[in-house]
Design an enzyme around this catalytic site. Structure first.
Site, PDB file in Angstrom:
ATOM      1  CB  CYS A  35      -8.291  48.797 -72.701  1.00  0.00           C
ATOM      2  SG  CYS A  35      -9.962  49.278 -73.384  1.00  0.00           S
ATOM      3  CB  THR A  36      -6.561  47.857 -77.690  1.00  0.00           C
ATOM      4  OG1 THR A  36      -5.497  46.926 -76.758  1.00  0.00           O
ATOM      5  CG2 THR A  36      -6.413  47.695 -78.954  1.00  0.00           C
TER       6      THR A  36
END
Length: 308
Positions: free
Chosen positions: A184-185
């Site tokens: 994810c980010t």
């Protein structure tokens, strides 16, 4: 590269999270807001019983002061954060918000403080996701995936993180006898998604330590398996390798990222609509957006920012 960008940029952007058990998270809201205001730091911090999450921006001294305050909170002494830089302040205001979860999965039994998947450093990520017995899953929302992801990654097409458990239940048979690598980010969603999969009986679960941001910071572009740009939740909209500011901009009607060619589409009207949201608003709503954009343009002519 990071040191050079920092010297050339005015603002430090710090992304952070820490899962810990706050006995009274509400009592932390006002002091954190006060220290941010005192040092001119803007952005958003989320507080819940399970910890803290957010992205903030300010001067070097301001960010250091806020990080020191956060590390003084219960269970946050070892807080890690990721830094990038911006030529302009990427936030309009500072908000410290109270939430039920610092990232919403909606599964009460999930507890990242108990156990999570195997962390994989950015330098080792390429080797892992190149293995034939590994499936790579992007845990971000569909509009984030649309502007960039790792080559070969599975896109669950979720509009919110809370849809992930349902997607997994419907698709888990596709990944039988596979090791699962997730990203994810910045890493926070994977703390919860890997804990969730462990609870579902999936033992070989891995996630990218520090998320995409750490990968783009540390892995040279010529060695990269990343394709596109990475969506970020501030006015920069996206970043590229070396955490340089990207080329995407937001539609300020629906807050979705737009590529440069999207501004030439007939549905696009600055501050009013784009091809993603043109059919989702009626004439009255578009009229309100036009008035808002008019006020934004007038403020820009005066050399100020319209906040509203």
């Amino acid at each position: 590269m990071q040191a050079y960008m920092g010297a050339m940029s005015k603002f430090v952007v710090a992304a952070l999270y820490q899962f810990t058990r706050f006995e009274d998270h509400k009592s932390l809201q006002a002091p954190l807001q006060a220290v941010c205001n005192k040092h001119g730091v803007k952005g958003s911090l989320l507080l819940a019983h399970e910890g803290i999450n957010g992205t903030i921006a300010g001067t070097r001294a301001g960010i250091d002061a806020v990080l020191t305050a956060i590390r003084g909170l219960p269970g946050c002494a070892d807080l890690e954060h990721k830094e990038s830089f911006a030529s302009q302040m990427p936030f309009l205001r500072m908000k410290v918000k109270l939430k039920k979860e610092i990232v919403t999965l909606g599964v009460p039994s999930v507890d990242p403080t108990a156990h999570v998947g195997h962390y994989v450093d950015a330098k080792d990520w390429n080797d892992l996701i190149s293995q034939d017995d590994v499936v790579v899953i992007d845990t971000r929302n569909d509009y984030e995936v649309a502007i960039g992801t790792f080559e070969g990654a599975v896109d669950p097409l979720t509009k919110t993180f809370g849809e992930f458990p349902d997607w997994w239940a419907k698709n888990k048979d596709r990944f039988h006898n596979k090791r699962v690598a997730m990203f994810c980010t910045g890493g926070i969603r994977c703390e919860k998604s890997t804990n969730y999969l462990l609870g579902e009986g999936i033992d070989d679960v891995y996630h990218l330590k520090g998320g995409i941001l750490k990968y783009l910071e540390e892995v040279p572009q010529e060695d990269s398996k990343w394709q596109g740009e990475c969506f970020v939740f501030d006015n920069r909209v996206s970043v590229r390798h070396g955490l340089e500011e990207g080329v995407f901009e937001l539609c300020y009607a629906c807050r979705m990222p737009l590529a440069r060619e999207d501004f030439d589409r007939p549905e696009y009207e600055k501050g009013v609509s784009c091809h993603r949201c043109f059919n989702d608003s009626d004439d009255d709503r578009k009229a309100r957006f036009r008035e808002r954009q008019k006020q934004v343009d007038l403020a820009a002519k005066r050399g100020t920012k319209h906040i509203g």
